[in-house]
Enzyme design. Structure first.
Site, PDB file in Angstrom:
ATOM      1  N   GLY A  74      -1.436  26.538  -2.948  1.00 28.24           N
ATOM      2  CA  GLY A  74      -2.124  25.342  -2.502  1.00 28.24           C
ATOM      3  C   GLY A  74      -1.241  24.121  -2.637  1.00 28.24           C
ATOM      4  O   GLY A  74      -0.168  24.169  -3.253  1.00 28.24           O
ATOM      5  N   CYS A  75      -1.709  23.023  -2.077  1.00 26.66           N
ATOM      6  CA  CYS A  75      -0.895  21.804  -2.063  1.00 26.66           C
ATOM      7  C   CYS A  75      -0.784  21.188  -3.450  1.00 26.66           C
ATOM      8  O   CYS A  75       0.310  20.966  -3.967  1.00 26.66           O
ATOM      9  CB  CYS A  75      -1.454  20.819  -1.055  1.00 26.66           C
ATOM     10  SG  CYS A  75      -3.225  20.510  -1.188  1.00 26.66           S
ATOM     11  N   TYR A  76      -1.937  20.906  -4.095  1.00 31.99           N
ATOM     12  CA  TYR A  76      -1.864  20.386  -5.465  1.00 31.99           C
ATOM     13  C   TYR A  76      -1.101  21.351  -6.377  1.00 31.99           C
ATOM     14  O   TYR A  76      -0.237  20.923  -7.155  1.00 31.99           O
ATOM     15  CB  TYR A  76      -3.265  20.166  -6.031  1.00 31.99           C
ATOM     16  CG  TYR A  76      -4.029  18.989  -5.476  1.00 31.99           C
ATOM     17  CD1 TYR A  76      -3.513  17.702  -5.530  1.00 31.99           C
ATOM     18  CD2 TYR A  76      -5.293  19.155  -4.939  1.00 31.99           C
ATOM     19  CE1 TYR A  76      -4.244  16.619  -5.048  1.00 31.99           C
ATOM     20  CE2 TYR A  76      -6.035  18.079  -4.450  1.00 31.99           C
ATOM     21  CZ  TYR A  76      -5.506  16.811  -4.513  1.00 31.99           C
ATOM     22  OH  TYR A  76      -6.223  15.738  -4.042  1.00 31.99           O
TER      23      TYR A  76
ATOM     24  N   THR B  79       1.294  23.366  -5.819  1.00 28.78           N
ATOM     25  CA  THR B  79       2.744  23.298  -5.628  1.00 28.78           C
ATOM     26  C   THR B  79       3.334  22.087  -6.340  1.00 28.78           C
ATOM     27  O   THR B  79       4.312  22.197  -7.088  1.00 28.78           O
ATOM     28  CB  THR B  79       3.066  23.246  -4.116  1.00 28.78           C
ATOM     29  OG1 THR B  79       2.599  24.459  -3.511  1.00 28.78           O
ATOM     30  CG2 THR B  79       4.550  23.079  -3.874  1.00 28.78           C
ATOM     31  N   ALA B  80       2.731  20.932  -6.104  1.00 31.80           N
ATOM     32  CA  ALA B  80       3.269  19.702  -6.700  1.00 31.80           C
ATOM     33  C   ALA B  80       3.205  19.747  -8.227  1.00 31.80           C
ATOM     34  O   ALA B  80       4.136  19.315  -8.917  1.00 31.80           O
ATOM     35  CB  ALA B  80       2.509  18.489  -6.172  1.00 31.80           C
TER      36      ALA B  80
END
Lengths: 344, 344, 344, 344
Positions: free
Chosen positions: B149-151, B153-154
């Site tokens: 997911g995006c969150y 990954t960061a």
């Protein structure tokens, strides 16, 4: 009518004072100064004020004329109020300073963060920190008010109930704060251009920001001992608004935090504790003097998350300044500050 | 040419796959499905693609046709890939799933967060979590990839060097995350309207968000024991970009954290450790597959602040999916992903 | 490899040249100059370019070094190219000027609008106006290109088929144009601040804008007689993009305007005539060199409305400059300019 | 106190009525209806109103209860007021309709543009078009007001002095209009998402928009004969505001247009003719009921360009509705409408 002046009226807090005072039934703006714009009509620079203060023109700051007024707001960069406040106070004019000049009680600490000597240390003893939710009675009797900064207002109001109640580990406070770009002022800086600041998000000052010592001083007062605080400000692509996300650790069996917050702020006209589970939006206070708060305990654990929003130009600056004026002059605290936020 | 299909191509991750693959010299998009838009030409819906895929038309998903391709991307809501992945794998088609369907190794945990039974628990054993910086070798040999997911990954890329080195208290991790609105997808929701989401900032899901167990699973792997994490996502008024601000406490005499980060990511093509003191902006990765990081220790204390930015649609979704494909097919890992970010 | 230099590389058209040329397989940027930023690494100023031109550093402009290159782009304020172009041409270096210095063929007219004497009138004879859709053959053989302005590109491409076909009253042309804020450059001006330009829309220069004589010259060429044009530019709160809405009156029995436009641009790689009834969006060309057009006749009357969109930094500046370079050096006209627009 | 109700209170014009009426000293909102949100507290849906109307809850529309009020605002889609207005009027309740239901005097024309039969043609005879600058005296005595649309208000106020004075060619009027996204309402449409509408600009309805016959009817009244009008609306990426750029051709020796405009609007409380050479910004009327105008003659030619800005939700809807109410009930026309615009 209370006659007031505004020193440094061309910036965003200056024009916001004018916008709000145009609605205030007991205050008349008699003078507004700006060295750079002397002779310019206010409504030529701010056409939203056409029809509201058509006779007002920026003038050179003149201590004698200002000294004839009931109160003077400083909406200036730091250092300016140091130079003028003493003379005004001597004349019996009350001073409401929106800059950082009198926020720190310790002149040495001020010098350290602002890179210059404090220009009026003799006035620090009587300067009152203008956070009504902490210092209402002192404000009523004050001659000199240091209006809190925008981040400090959002952060202090969020931590206040928890620290006063002694519920959290005051050594591990985290304030992750997000501000719209008016927080950077109206100066022409590349980083504040729409083409640079729009469609982007970033932190700044992660290693140290001038609001840190101010927040720490306020939290120390609440905790009655030195706190440990990490404060990271961020720039978010919008005009107005601050969102503070506050993290702390409970040290005791948890009380009912929702009730704690509601009771602490039950009589506060400008603090709104939202229902449990809420996520306040900055737009809900756009143009308005309210601080909206919500308190969360994710998964019922020991971490408390407080969400706190204000309009940086209103409760974070000009609105709070007028709230202080209302208190100082014995008026209804909410006078001129009643309009709902603009939404959408 | 590697022949690929995209299931669920009308959403933002679908069109972003098309945009990126239009630049990929070794991949040909042979099919794109959408039940709701069957028969519509892709470039009528996404005019930015006019001239790039003029013959491509949305079609009904058809397992037989998809099974003739080398690889299929799922850019679908959760649940869809569960139903189709098994048949594709049986046909020898590799599956790269951008949804949440195979991210959690524990089917029960998945059910708990997604409110339905897991539709393909038998495939969990071979699904590889597609974060190349953690699992590059497994990805090379995988048939089924769960794109992070995006969150997640960061956040994972920000904590990774610290956790691997065992330097921080893994029980007190905080991830304060901010996302642009494409993170909420292309569905027509009132809360995502420009008139609602612009000029405002808010938290959401403070009490629990579906990315929490995914992040926790990843951090547990790095720490090799269960971590304690508070994760608060926020919505920021911009189209693309995630900014994660990560807080943790050092438990040992501090090493040189800058060097730690630089060395850990020295050979990573898509992680950029910025110089000490930097504040990465989300716009520096707009349209680009890079994660930019900066590490701070405010006032030299024990709190570590990591700033991590990605484009949620690229490194947080479609770009990372292509990075996985490149690895799976033995291509240069950066193929098709080399264009600089669009700035300003 | 074609070796090029960029004079004045710190502005938006400069960095956009770098972004696009990073994708160009036949061009190598050997020098980039900036008096104010000499010694600064390009990727420190523009972190989106980290990893793409890490060895490039801003230098003082040096005619000798620039004269050793195959071509030099000027991305400078007006006046700078006047001073340097002659010497470069003498050395055999081709000049592609993105500024206004060589756009007007009449030196007196230039002086009138730019308030200073023309610095190189002797070069006007050989300067070619770099609008490939009008002057492709001349461009192939040119040594000195005047890249069209952003508004002029959008307006000329919209009126071109109508004027060439002699269908409209050329005395009553209206161009109502809207631009994102990068059109105002990267200079630190109060009016370009996010806090000033966001959430607002306004016209400017309604009584006369420097692009007016340039547009008029181009339209005169198409009409082969002097046209009458009203041009009103507006500022719209976004980073990139120009939308021109063009009004004119048909003077003959109407032809099929849709076919007229499609045929005129059938072989143009960077002009896209959209289907009848379309409304092109500026975001459909964000970061891309295409001009998208649509032509309408409201209620079937005599008024023709042409809608024309470009990215002001690409087809309106740096992309068109590279398109010119490709033509001048006998390359495929689209080289380095193929990436689809970033959407959303 | 004047007791009012609002039918259809969940949309943007509904909440804007509430925001403005919260400041009105002579009006009390007694009922607000919404079929979809019945039972929901208004301030739960619109937290900006917390503290301002805490006891107000959305209810089912009930003609009997509404009929007991002094006036009812309709902030509904077209068709709803048709069904209810007659009964309310019979009960002596005055109706102020913000929808399109009674704007066109010709029921057949209405049917043609709205695709359904007119539901109350018998009321058209007494409906008054609520543009005070044209019909103030009729409004004072009206029982049923059709509040003008947003585009029609901006366009009519811009052309009014020119048409009344007979100075322009009424067959060649062009209105190029730009609106913020609240003009599209609060419905959940993909095209209104921040991710779709932000960072982009486009025209829509170039071949015909429902506001066209309304504008034409108003201009015909001013001209006292049928006019020829081309009207192209555009969507601009901001929340509030309309900017109309109006083009027409002078047919006589030009008078002093600045004076013409100033004299025509000298006594209008909500029309502000700016100084010659001005370019009004939409933000100068954000949240405010003023229409600001500027008139230009580029290069002293025969083309007149009028720039006209309003807030589409205020002077273009809810503010103008209240201005009408003030007139109908014999109050000061500006009551409740005096707050300056929010700027920045």
């Amino acid at each position: 009518m209370i006659k007031v002046g505004i020193v440094g009226g061309t910036g965003y807090t200056g024009v916001e004072l004018l916008r709000l005072l145009a609605q205030h039934p007991e205050v008349s703006v008699e003078a507004i100064t700006s060295r750079s714009e002397t002779g310019v009509k206010v409504c030529d620079m701010y056409p939203n004020l056409r029809g509201h203060c058509d006779t007002l023109t920026f003038s050179e700051p003149d201590a004698r004329k200002l000294g004839a007024l009931d109160a003077v707001f400083f909406a200036t960069p730091h250092g300016v109020a140091h130079a003028l406040a003493g003379e005004l106070l001597t004349n019996g004019t009350r001073v409401i300073d929106l800059s950082a000049d009198f926020r720190l009680r310790d002149a040495d600490l001020w010098s350290e963060w602002y890179g210059q000597a404090h220009g009026a240390p003799e006035l620090l003893g009587e300067a009152v920190y203008g956070l009504p939710e902490m210092h209402r009675e002192k404000i009523r009797n004050a001659r000199l008010i240091a209006v809190p900064g925008c981040y400090p207002t959002a952060v202090q109001l969020g931590f206040l109930p928890l620290l006063e109640a002694g519920l959290i580990d005051a050594q591990q406070l985290i304030a992750d704060c997000k501000s719209g770009v008016t927080g950077a002022g109206r100066g022409a800086k590349v980083g504040s251009l729409l083409a640079e600041a729009s469609e982007s998000f970033k932190a700044y000052g992660a290693s140290g920001h001038r609001h840190l010592p101010e927040i720490r001083q306020g939290l120390n007062d609440m905790q009655q001992s030195p706190v440990g605080l990490t404060f990271v400000p961020h720039l978010t692509p919008m005009i107005r608004g601050i969102h503070a996300t506050l993290y702390s650790q409970l040290t005791t069996e948890a009380d009912d935090l929702q009730t704690l917050f509601e009771q602490r702020y039950a009589n506060e006209p400008f603090v709104d504790v939202m229902p449990a589970g809420s996520h306040p939006e900055t737009r809900s206070v756009k143009g308005n003097n309210t601080c909206r708060l919500a308190v969360h305990r994710p998964a019922g654990g020991n971490t408390v998350v407080v969400l706190s929003v204000i309009d940086n130009l209103v409760k974070g600056a000009s609105g709070q300044a007028i709230q202080n004026l209302n208190l100082m002059f014995g008026l209804d605290e909410t006078l001129g500050l009643n309009a709902p936020a603009l939404m959408p």
